[in-house]
Design a protein around this motif. Structure first.
Motif, PDB file in Angstrom:
ATOM      1  N   SER A 278       0.833  -1.203   0.000  1.00 48.92           N
ATOM      2  CA  SER A 278       0.000   0.000   0.000  1.00 48.92           C
ATOM      3  C   SER A 278       0.865   1.250   0.000  1.00 48.92           C
ATOM      4  O   SER A 278       2.076   1.198   0.228  1.00 48.92           O
ATOM      5  CB  SER A 278      -0.930   0.009   1.225  1.00 48.92           C
ATOM      6  N   ARG A 280       0.665   5.535   1.308  1.00 49.70           N
ATOM      7  CA  ARG A 280      -0.035   6.581   2.049  1.00 49.70           C
ATOM      8  C   ARG A 280       0.619   7.918   1.717  1.00 49.70           C
ATOM      9  O   ARG A 280       1.832   8.061   1.806  1.00 49.70           O
ATOM     10  CB  ARG A 280       0.031   6.313   3.556  1.00 49.70           C
ATOM     11  N   GLU A 294      -4.830   7.160   0.987  1.00 49.25           N
ATOM     12  CA  GLU A 294      -4.149   5.869   0.880  1.00 49.25           C
ATOM     13  C   GLU A 294      -4.682   5.101  -0.318  1.00 49.25           C
ATOM     14  O   GLU A 294      -5.785   5.358  -0.804  1.00 49.25           O
ATOM     15  CB  GLU A 294      -4.346   5.031   2.146  1.00 49.25           C
ATOM     16  N   VAL A 296      -4.478   0.859  -1.950  1.00 50.53           N
ATOM     17  CA  VAL A 296      -4.007  -0.524  -1.875  1.00 50.53           C
ATOM     18  C   VAL A 296      -3.346  -0.881  -3.205  1.00 50.53           C
ATOM     19  O   VAL A 296      -3.840  -0.527  -4.277  1.00 50.53           O
ATOM     20  CB  VAL A 296      -5.179  -1.482  -1.584  1.00 50.53           C
ATOM     21  N   ASN A 298      -0.776  -4.166  -3.661  1.00 54.10           N
ATOM     22  CA  ASN A 298      -0.652  -5.626  -3.762  1.00 54.10           C
ATOM     23  C   ASN A 298      -0.049  -6.062  -5.094  1.00 54.10           C
ATOM     24  O   ASN A 298      -0.598  -6.896  -5.812  1.00 54.10           O
ATOM     25  CB  ASN A 298      -2.008  -6.311  -3.556  1.00 54.10           C
ATOM     26  N   TYR A 308      -1.329   4.305  -9.175  1.00 53.40           N
ATOM     27  CA  TYR A 308      -2.177   3.850  -8.079  1.00 53.40           C
ATOM     28  C   TYR A 308      -2.719   4.989  -7.219  1.00 53.40           C
ATOM     29  O   TYR A 308      -3.721   4.814  -6.537  1.00 53.40           O
ATOM     30  CB  TYR A 308      -1.400   2.873  -7.189  1.00 53.40           C
TER      31      TYR A 308
END
Length: 477
Positions: A278, A280, A294, A296, A298, A308
């Motif tokens: 992740s 932030r 934030e 995620v 993966n 992202y």
């Protein structure tokens, strides 16, 4: 001698009992270790009646003064014509090793004896200590512990022995430490609380992002029986972060950003050997307020963080103030706490007009000077080819470029226009389709021609507030 007494007789008739008790054989091992139990399953019968039994254990080939010999000298009550007893005898710790003799004798009422004799050997302790509930304070990844360089390692669990543990040794890369003790059970965490902390190696010896190492624990008892446990650990570097492409240049973790304009990172590279979990993003304003977002991820190996989460930052603080940007990336070891951090500041500046850096006025490919104005025009002849070379730049971006070529006393339309959002324009490259500009053959001596280059930036405001204009004057010879 026994007496048989009959009621109708005036006395007792002596009976001669010469038969000894009948004893069943006892199952005895050849060897016993400390804390083993020697189990005597005794079964006796007698034709008239049992009286007692006696157990004797002593070491063969020794004198009574020898220390630590296991000796047993014990009487047992038995009665009746048949008797069974189970007698457990625990072998004391640290009894002298060697060959021992066991004699078990049964007696009946007449004093007849039946002895059983055996030999057995006492051997030293052969069982190693046992580790129980052994664990580390580290995250597990795919069944293996994982640590960052120089992480403190805490070991918990117990180590036990049927006698006593004499030492516990810890072996890590470049660490070898032996702790002495004397207990049947040791709490490992408690033992380590009084010594310096154990830490993972502080660097990786290869060019990779990870490597393996082990912690070895060796427990030894007082008879030098040892057991070793190895705990494999993955030494893992945090995600590697690098800003590869952005619209503005960063200087020592600070970016100068014009008010109300964005700093945009188009390629923020993240590399990790395992899962990138992740991200932030925190924007701390000059007044202390924070904006946190934030996402995620993966993903494994290498990513562009801009795919992202938005990495466009438009500061809202006043000119002269600073906003702090923090980007944290976590993999599957320890979350953000053990992840990677990239921090930088946005310093807010006021907007400036585009800048033009003239490199020269060329006549027929020959440099004639850098500047010209109405009071000091560049002298040219009919048919001359002229070029003004230079570069235009703007921190935010150039929105519009236009070029005029005209006789000074005549208004005309631009001969070139360009809509763009570039921060940088090379005039020689951009104007290659209209360069060189030729002085008309119909031009009259004394007439003045003007080349005007206007550049307007992207920032808010009127066209006049956003436009720089440079004019170059040419007088016909």
């Amino acid at each position: 001698m026994l007496l048989l007494c009959v009621a109708f007789l005036q006395g007792c008739i002596p009976i001669d009992d010469s038969l000894s008790p009948v004893a069943e054989e006892i199952s005895i091992q050849e060897q016993y270790a400390y804390f083993d139990s020697l189990i005597l399953n005794l079964t006796y019968t007698d034709n008239f009646g049992l009286d007692s039994a006696h157990i004797s254990i002593n070491k063969s080939f020794t004198s009574p003064e020898d220390r630590l010999i296991w000796r047993v000298d014990s009487a047992i009550d038995i009665n009746g014509r048949r008797q069974s007893k189970r007698i457990p005898l625990a072998i004391p710790a640290y009894s002298q090793k060697g060959l021992y003799s066991l004699t078990v004798s049964a007696f009946d009422k007449a004093g007849n004896e039946t002895p059983l004799a055996y030999n057995f050997e006492i051997i030293g302790d052969t069982s190693a200590p046992v580790f129980e509930e052994l664990a580390l304070n580290l995250t597990q990844v795919d069944g293996k512990y994982a640590a960052r360089p120089n992480d403190e390692i805490e070991i918990s669990g117990l180590v036990s022995d049927d006698l006593h543990i004499s030492s516990l040794t810890f072996v890590l890369p470049q660490v070898f430490q032996t702790l002495r003790g004397s207990a049947k059970q040791i709490d490992i965490a408690e033992l380590l609380s009084n010594v310096s902390s154990l830490r993972a190696p502080n660097s990786i010896s290869t060019d990779a992002l990870e490597e393996d190492f082990s912690i070895s624990l060796v427990a030894t008892d007082t008879f030098n029986n040892s057991v070793e446990r190895n705990l494999d650990i993955l030494l893992d570097l945090p995600p590697q972060l690098s800003i590869e492409e952005a619209n503005l240049t960063m200087d020592e973790n600070e970016v100068s950003v014009v008010e109300n304009s964005p700093y945009t990172i188009s390629n923020f590279k993240v590399i990790d050997n395992d899962s990138i979990i992740s991200v932030r993003k925190t924007v701390r304003k000059s007044n202390g307020e924070e904006e946190v977002s934030e996402a995620v991820i993966n993903e494994i190996d290498s990513i562009n963080l801009a795919d992202y989460i938005s990495l466009e930052f438009t500061p809202t603080s006043a000119v002269g103030e600073t906003e702090e940007i923090t980007i944290e990336v976590a993999d599957n070891i320890g979350g953000y706490e053990k992840g990677s951090i990239k921090s930088f500041n946005l310093y807010i500046t006021s907007d400036a007009l585009p800048k033009m850096n003239e490199e020269g006025i060329y006549i027929n490919n020959e440099l004639k000077g850098l500047y010209s104005n109405l009071s000091s025009p560049t002298i040219v002849s009919r048919g001359n080819e002229i070029e003004v070379i230079g570069k235009i730049s703007d921190d935010i971006g150039i929105e519009y470029l236009e070029v005029y070529w005209q006789r000074m006393d005549v208004e005309s339309q631009p001969i070139f226009t360009l809509e763009t959002n570039a921060n940088y324009i090379d005039l020689k490259e951009v104007l290659k389709d209209i360069y060189p500009i030729t002085i008309p053959n119909a031009a009259k001596s004394g007439e003045i021609y003007v080349l005007t280059i206007n550049a307007r930036d992207i920032n808010n405001g009127s066209d006049a507030e956003r436009t720089i204009s440079n004019s170059f004057y040419f007088e016909i010879l």
